[in-house]
Design a protein around this motif. Structure first.
Motif: not given
Length: 636
Positions: A552-562
């Motif tokens: 979940s954390v890594r997927l949110r980072l993918l979202q935040e990084n565009g």
């Protein structure tokens, strides 16, 4: 004191070491945050008093529980909980096994286990090999090196059956307190490297050819959800350094009559897959069996349709004016008709005006309210008047009536032209579609075949039974190409996933065919889709457990990084904008003039009926006249 609550569960067997152990524990807890509640497990009853006395000086509430308690208390709320254990207690290992069985090593719980200097790390690890201290666990082992120093290590495993890994985080001294070595405090950053661990993932493919185009962005309207999520899951595996082993299913998974799940959800519930590689809708029946970890696909399944012409849903001949204008117009006609009637009555009473009128050969209005009414209606319809008053007041009245109704007629006609070219935005909800003249079709997909027949909400159920699958007719499930073609022809609402649907709309230029495209305000199936993992299982297929928060954390980072937005944008087409609305001319058909045609037909019908009535009355009058003459001759 911080408002967040920590619970410290303490288990001590030798209180003689408390002079150094308890200060170390205090500093360790303060390293995370302030503590408000202490729940201590003690081995002897006389230890409880010493425990309470020490911690009550710094904390609000202290409670001591015997280590032999039958049930381990589960702290509520479970957030910010720290368990502290003296590993030398004879019942420590048994307690650890019980805690593992109750999942007390999973996030968000924290543990600190202390040992004296007679132990080394290698020997202590053997005490934890049977426990599931996996990626999300936070277990600290404190080993006393001398009377004033503890060394601190965190231990965990990447696999259920894997070897124990040790992280040196620092030490504690009586003089300097807790001193860390600069380690990363966030576990999911520190342990994100899974060292090529193999994870089993299941993806949903409805068209077998999609397996050849998962990354090349071809045929993006086919299996759009699977293609977006496949790329995102690949990015996810790269960020955690894992290897994915894929299996393919033809459906997301639905419960059958035996309460067993099919498709991707079936693999997750049977522990055949670790992570669902294709996102799915969040429904109440799925929450109990799988864990949703992150939103990846902002997809929606909606009814899309061309806005119907305004004349299809409303009587445009009553829309140019609002209620007050119509009422004012009626009042004006009534007042002017009454004034004109009074003037005509006055004219006929003045014989001199009649003589003047006869000399000038003017055709005056007959002295009758019927003639005045017909004159007023003729002026209203811009047909003029066949007769005019011969007095100055009468002519002023007629001119005022002609001019006022001319302006009203001009405004009315201009509005009618605009309204005939306008479209209606009155259809916004499923109920509007249900009661509209729109025909309805549905995209021929697996989830639509499930959700539509099993809909329980009254409006959605009625929509399926009355419009999608009426009794005695074949259910209206169409391909996207066929559905968009029907929608382009008008008066057709097509339920489809918006990304692929808008792609076809843009390709076929439906929005330039006369009216723009709209979507219903309430989708039938769902709003957004999320990736899922197994739910609260003791060991995943791959041996990696409880990494859903890491994912979940890594997927949110993918979202935040565009990265997520880029991949979604490459697959999903945005709603086309109607830039030429009102610039094209739409020919007026008979349906647009339906109310006027009804009035004309009604007038013709009334005229025919009056004609027949007159013929009948005339025939009866002649009959009775002949009968009366015949009877008269007989009497003579």
């Amino acid at each position: 004191m911080n408002s967040r609550t920590f619970l410290i569960c303490l288990i001590f067997i030798e209180i003689s070491t408390c002079k150094i152990v308890l200060p170390m524990i205090n500093d360790f807890v303060e390293h995370y945050n302030k503590t408000q509640i202490v729940l201590g497990f003690v081995c002897r009853k006389n230890d409880a008093l010493k425990l309470v006395k020490h911690f009550s000086k710094k904390l609000h509430q202290v409670k001591a529980v015997s280590v032999d308690t039958r049930e381990l208390p589960y702290p509520i709320p479970p957030t910010y909980v720290t368990f502290v254990l003296d590993g030398q207690c004879s019942g420590a290992k048994h307690l650890l096994l019980r805690a593992d069985a109750e999942r007390l090593f999973a996030t968000p719980f924290k543990w600190i286990v202390s040992y004296d200097y007679s132990y080394d790390v290698a020997d202590l690890i053997e005490n934890f090999t049977e426990l599931n201290l996996l990626v999300d666990s936070d277990v600290t082992v404190a080993i006393m090196e001398n009377r004033e120093t503890f060394s601190l290590q965190k231990i965990y495993k990447r696999h259920v059956n894997g070897s124990m890994l040790v992280e040196n985080i620092g030490n504690w001294t009586k003089r300097h307190g807790f001193v860390d070595n600069g380690y990363e405090k966030i576990i999911y950053k520190r342990r994100r490297d899974l060292k090529k661990t193999i994870l089993n993932s299941c993806i949903v493919i409805t068209n077998n050819d999609s397996l050849n185009h998962l990354t090349d962005k071809r045929d993006i309207h086919i299996d759009s959800i699977a293609k977006v999520n496949y790329v995102l899951v690949e990015h996810l595996s790269d960020t955690v350094n894992a290897v994915l082993n894929y299996s393919v299913r033809g459906t997301w998974g639905y419960k059958n009559n035996e309460s067993k799940w099919s498709g991707m959800i079936g693999e997750l519930t049977r522990n055949e897959a670790d992570i669902g590689g294709t996102a799915l809708f969040l429904t109440s029946d799925r929450i109990e069996i799988i864990d949703y970890i992150a939103m990846t696909t902002p997809t929606r399944s909606k009814f899309i349709f061309r806005q119907p012409k305004l004349s299809y849903v409303a009587n445009v001949f009553t829309l140019p004016f609002d209620g007050l204008v119509w009422a004012s117009t009626c009042a004006l006609l009534l007042i002017m008709a009454m004034v004109l009637y009074v003037v005509v009555k006055w004219e006929w009473k003045k014989k001199k005006y009649v003589e003047i009128a006869n000399e000038s050969n003017d055709i005056e209005i007959p002295n009758s309210w019927v003639e005045v009414t017909f004159t007023t209606v003729a002026v209203l319809c811009q047909q003029g008047s066949s007769s005019i008053p011969f007095s100055i007041p009468g002519r002023i009245t007629l001119i005022f009536l002609l001019v006022s109704l001319m302006f009203l007629y001009t405004s009315y006609s201009a509005n009618i032209v605009a309204l005939l070219q306008s479209s209606s935005n009155s259809i916004q909800t499923l109920q509007d579609i249900l009661h509209s003249r729109l025909d309805v079709g549905v995209d021929n997909t697996v989830f639509n075949h499930f959700y539509f027949p099993n809909a329980t909400e009254p409006v959605r159920r009625a929509l399926y039974l009355q419009k999608v699958a009426p009794p005695g007719q074949k259910p209206k499930f169409y391909s996207i190409d066929e559905g968009i073609r029907r929608m382009r022809e008008g008066l057709f609402a097509f339920h489809v996933e918006t990304g692929p649907g808008y792609k076809f709309v843009r390709a076929r230029k439906v929005w330039s065919a006369g009216n723009p495209v709209l979507a219903s305000a309430r989708p039938l199936a769902g709003h957004t889709e999320k990736l899922v993992v197994q739910k609260n299982v003791e060991s995943w297929v791959s041996g990696v457990n409880r990494v859903e928060i890491l994912f979940s954390v890594r997927l949110r980072l993918l979202q935040e990084n565009g990265i997520q937005g880029r991949e979604v944008g490459l697959i999903y087409t945005k709603k086309p904008q109607c830039l030429s609305m009102g610039s094209s001319f739409i020919s007026v058909g008979l349906v647009d003039c339906y109310p006027a045609a009804v009035v004309l037909a009604g007038g013709l019908g009334a005229a025919v009926m009056v004609l027949l009535l007159e013929i009948y009355v005339n025939h009866r009058l002649k009959y009775y006249s002949r009968k009366w003459r015949r009877n008269k001759r007989i009497r003579q």
